[in-house]
Design an enzyme around this catalytic site. Structure first.
Site, mmCIF file in Angstrom:
data_model
loop_
_atom_site.group_PDB
_atom_site.id
_atom_site.type_symbol
_atom_site.label_atom_id
_atom_site.label_comp_id
_atom_site.label_asym_id
_atom_site.label_seq_id
_atom_site.Cartn_x
_atom_site.Cartn_y
_atom_site.Cartn_z
ATOM 1 N N ASP A 50 -3.260 6.438 -4.503
ATOM 2 C CA ASP A 50 -4.174 7.267 -5.365
ATOM 3 C C ASP A 50 -4.047 8.869 -4.946
ATOM 4 O O ASP A 50 -4.775 9.726 -5.510
ATOM 5 C CB ASP A 50 -5.506 6.821 -5.500
ATOM 6 C CG ASP A 50 -6.284 6.806 -3.958
ATOM 7 O OD1 ASP A 50 -5.517 6.842 -3.054
ATOM 8 O OD2 ASP A 50 -7.603 6.313 -3.918
ATOM 9 N N LYS A 119 -3.683 -2.210 -2.715
ATOM 10 C CA LYS A 119 -4.251 -1.587 -1.621
ATOM 11 C C LYS A 119 -5.739 -1.240 -1.511
ATOM 12 O O LYS A 119 -5.886 -0.616 -2.883
ATOM 13 C CB LYS A 119 -3.476 -0.476 -0.916
ATOM 14 C CG LYS A 119 -4.019 0.030 0.372
ATOM 15 C CD LYS A 119 -2.908 1.047 1.164
ATOM 16 C CE LYS A 119 -2.681 2.342 0.296
ATOM 17 N NZ LYS A 119 -4.153 3.138 0.353
ATOM 18 N N GLU A 121 -9.172 0.469 0.470
ATOM 19 C CA GLU A 121 -9.619 1.143 1.742
ATOM 20 C C GLU A 121 -10.970 0.709 2.248
ATOM 21 O O GLU A 121 -12.081 0.023 1.440
ATOM 22 C CB GLU A 121 -10.045 2.588 1.263
ATOM 23 C CG GLU A 121 -8.782 3.360 0.881
ATOM 24 C CD GLU A 121 -8.936 4.836 0.688
ATOM 25 O OE1 GLU A 121 -10.177 5.440 1.020
ATOM 26 O OE2 GLU A 121 -8.145 5.624 0.208
ATOM 27 N N GLU A 184 -4.602 5.271 8.847
ATOM 28 C CA GLU A 184 -4.203 6.611 8.897
ATOM 29 C C GLU A 184 -5.111 7.464 9.849
ATOM 30 O O GLU A 184 -6.295 7.568 10.082
ATOM 31 C CB GLU A 184 -4.859 7.178 7.317
ATOM 32 C CG GLU A 184 -4.764 8.445 7.024
ATOM 33 C CD GLU A 184 -4.757 8.568 5.433
ATOM 34 O OE1 GLU A 184 -4.631 7.861 4.576
ATOM 35 O OE2 GLU A 184 -4.856 9.816 5.121
HETATM 36 O O1 KIV Z 1 -2.963 7.385 -1.603
HETATM 37 C C1 KIV Z 1 -1.849 7.362 -0.739
HETATM 38 O O2 KIV Z 1 -0.862 7.766 -0.899
HETATM 39 C C2 KIV Z 1 -2.253 6.626 0.721
HETATM 40 C C3 KIV Z 1 -1.319 6.991 1.602
HETATM 41 C C4 KIV Z 1 -1.488 8.366 2.210
HETATM 42 C C5 KIV Z 1 -1.261 5.811 2.537
HETATM 43 O O3 KIV Z 1 -3.129 5.888 0.665
#
Ligand code: KIV
Length: 267
Positions: A50, A119, A121, A184
């Site tokens: 994102d 993915k 968070e 991160e």
């Molecule tokens: O959104 C993204 O590109 C990410 C990376 C920085 C790991 O989450």
């Protein structure tokens, strides 16, 4: 090593590579053309991040990215990948309300695109959601440390230094069934400790050299932005100047009537 000689990357490869200490390469991708180039270059995993809210849409955070936009980009990237494993980010506000919301949002990537995983968070607080997604056969890559969707609560994009809290988060997402976790912006020592103590692959960004793999935002590593140079980004190319030069030459050629010439025209 041409990508066509290699089998497509699958989830078991991540844990095998961790065991073998074979480092995992991940880059972000947002469209077919770049994804095809990166896939053919041997990148193990393409992340439809994102971060596109910032590097494609020009926003100052990722918060405004919608699920429809993510699905649109994920579909293009996944169509280009022949070997790389493709993961797509669940954007802000599309998974925290309930397990039902998380499953409905995440399932779109597996039904409407060829992405293999999502993915999301968060650590301890999102672990129950991760467990439900995995039970619903939706593979999950987790993301702890600096979580950009928490930027308002964190008060900015800052290095995260509470090693015990980060380890608790990483343990929680591993226990919940995530197959890998992005670490991160944290001190290298913290990432090294997490990598040694959890059974799943860690993918670092601004987290030092001891993670099981590394991820970078592709426009950052290609040097597509003039001002933005975070410490953790290595620039493998400097593309601002070549692109500017090409565009300026084109403008000059058009204005002078040099483009197109006879060979570039039909008779
Ligand atoms: O959104 C993204 O590109 C990410 C990376 C920085 C790991 O989450």
């Amino acid at each position: 090593m041409p990508a066509k000689d290699q089998a497509p990357v699958t989830i078991p490869d991540f844990s095998r590579w961790k065991t073998e200490r074979r480092k995992i390469s991940v880059l972000t991708a947002y469209d077919f053309t770049m994804a095809r180039l990166l896939d053919a270059s041997g990148v193990d995993c393409l992340l439809v991040g994102d971060s596109l809210g910032m590097v494609v849409q020009g926003r100052s955070t990722t918060l405004g990215v919608t699920l429809d936009q993510m699905v649109y980009h994920a579909e293009m990237v996944a169509r280009a990948a022949t070997r790389a494993f493709v993961v797509a980010d669940l954007p802000f506000g599309t998974y925290h309300a309930s397990v039902e919301q998380a499953i409905t949002s995440a399932a779109r990537f597996l039904k409407e695109t060829q992405c293999q995983a999502v993915k999301l968070e968060g650590g301890l607080r999102t672990a129950p959601l991760i467990r439900s997604l995995v039970e619903a056969d939706i593979p999950v890559m987790a993301h702890v440390g600096l979580t950009p969707q928490s930027v308002r609560r964190l008060g900015g994009f800052k290095v995260q230094r509470d090693g015990d809290a980060i380890l608790d988060d990483a343990r929680a997402v591993a226990d919940a069934g995530a197959f890998a976790v992005v670490l991160e912006c944290m001190p290298s020592e913290v990432a090294a400790r997490v990598t040694a103590e959890i059974p799943i692959a860690t993918i670092g960004i601004g987290a030092g050299p001891d993670c099981d793999g590394q991820v970078l935002v592709t426009p950052d590593m290609l040097g597509l932005f003039e001002g933005f140079r975070p410490r953790f980004v290595r620039r493998y190319a400097e593309l601002v100047e070549p692109i500017r030069k090409a565009a300026q030459e084109y403008v000059a050629d058009v204005q002078a009537g040099r483009f197109p010439n006879a060979n570039e025209s039909f008779r």
